[in-house]
Design an enzyme around this catalytic site. Sequence first.
Site, PDB file in Angstrom:
ATOM      1  CG  ASN A   1      -2.001  -1.035   1.142  1.00 51.70           C
ATOM      2  OD1 ASN A   1      -2.528  -1.299   0.062  1.00 51.70           O
ATOM      3  ND2 ASN A   1      -2.342  -1.652   2.268  1.00 51.70           N
TER       4      ASN A   1
ATOM      5  CG  HIS B   1       4.167  -2.191   5.606  1.00 54.06           C
ATOM      6  ND1 HIS B   1       4.200  -0.826   5.847  1.00 54.06           N
ATOM      7  CD2 HIS B   1       2.869  -2.510   5.421  1.00 54.06           C
ATOM      8  CE1 HIS B   1       2.973  -0.349   5.810  1.00 54.06           C
ATOM      9  NE2 HIS B   1       2.130  -1.348   5.536  1.00 54.06           N
TER      10      HIS B   1
ATOM     11  CG  HIS C   1       0.339  -5.841   3.482  1.00 52.12           C
ATOM     12  ND1 HIS C   1      -0.345  -5.839   4.686  1.00 52.12           N
ATOM     13  CD2 HIS C   1       0.552  -4.538   3.178  1.00 52.12           C
ATOM     14  CE1 HIS C   1      -0.537  -4.584   5.079  1.00 52.12           C
ATOM     15  NE2 HIS C   1      -0.014  -3.783   4.175  1.00 52.12           N
TER      16      HIS C   1
HETATM   17  P1  AMP Z   1      -0.860  -0.463   5.712  1.00 48.04           P
HETATM   18  O1  AMP Z   1      -2.329  -0.108   5.744  1.00 48.04           O
HETATM   19  O2  AMP Z   1      -0.424  -1.046   4.393  1.00 48.04           O
HETATM   20  O3  AMP Z   1       0.010   0.690   6.164  1.00 48.04           O
HETATM   21  O4  AMP Z   1      -0.679  -1.654   6.732  1.00 48.04           O
HETATM   22  C1  AMP Z   1      -0.279  -1.492   8.056  1.00 48.04           C
HETATM   23  C2  AMP Z   1      -0.438  -2.851   8.705  1.00 48.04           C
HETATM   24  O5  AMP Z   1       0.296  -2.852   9.906  1.00 48.04           O
HETATM   25  C3  AMP Z   1      -1.880  -3.239   9.020  1.00 48.04           C
HETATM   26  O6  AMP Z   1      -2.226  -4.448   8.341  1.00 48.04           O
HETATM   27  C4  AMP Z   1      -1.858  -3.404  10.541  1.00 48.04           C
HETATM   28  O7  AMP Z   1      -2.701  -4.450  10.993  1.00 48.04           O
HETATM   29  C5  AMP Z   1      -0.390  -3.685  10.811  1.00 48.04           C
HETATM   30  N1  AMP Z   1       0.090  -3.371  12.157  1.00 48.04           N
HETATM   31  C6  AMP Z   1      -0.140  -2.230  12.848  1.00 48.04           C
HETATM   32  N2  AMP Z   1       0.486  -2.279  14.041  1.00 48.04           N
HETATM   33  C7  AMP Z   1       1.150  -3.469  14.081  1.00 48.04           C
HETATM   34  C8  AMP Z   1       1.977  -4.104  15.051  1.00 48.04           C
HETATM   35  N3  AMP Z   1       2.284  -3.530  16.237  1.00 48.04           N
HETATM   36  N4  AMP Z   1       2.477  -5.345  14.768  1.00 48.04           N
HETATM   37  C9  AMP Z   1       2.159  -5.937  13.597  1.00 48.04           C
HETATM   38  N5  AMP Z   1       1.389  -5.382  12.642  1.00 48.04           N
HETATM   39  C10 AMP Z   1       0.887  -4.162  12.880  1.00 48.04           C
END
Ligand code: AMP
Length: 117
Positions: free
Chosen positions: A88, A101, A103
């Site tokens: 994203n 990141h 996914h």
């Molecule tokens: P995005 O919307 O692509 O920025 O995705 C961010 C992702 O980070 C989401 O799928 C969240 O569920 C995940 N996320 C947020 N905080 C944490 C955390 N502490 N550990 C693991 N994943 C997280």
Amino acid sequence: MDQDCLFCRIVAAEIPATVVHETETTLAFRDIDPKAAVHVLVIPKEHYPDVVALATSDPSVTADLIETATAVAEEEGLTGDGFRILFNTGRFAGQEVFHVHAHVLGGEPLGPMLALR
Ligand code: AMP
């Protein structure tokens, strides 16, 4: 390290995460709110806000990130039935965490890539 960045703090072990794979330059850990049976996030240890910044600044770590993502897919048993790697990027994509990141999603049928128009 960006002290205000959640994923930098995971790299620094200041915030716990379920790490599934680590290399010199990357870290892979389970998403805290999984959107599929398998949902792993793969990040560079160094802070870049999104995939554009990463690819522009460091093609070598960009390759490391994809290599780690595919290694995770193999280790999680996703390569036979297929899986998805997605970044994203920015507001329209709903990016929430501004530390790049990938996914890695799989372990069940994932449905259409986007909602049907
Ligand atoms: P995005 O919307 O692509 O920025 O995705 C961010 C992702 O980070 C989401 O799928 C969240 O569920 C995940 N996320 C947020 N905080 C944490 C955390 N502490 N550990 C693991 N994943 C997280």
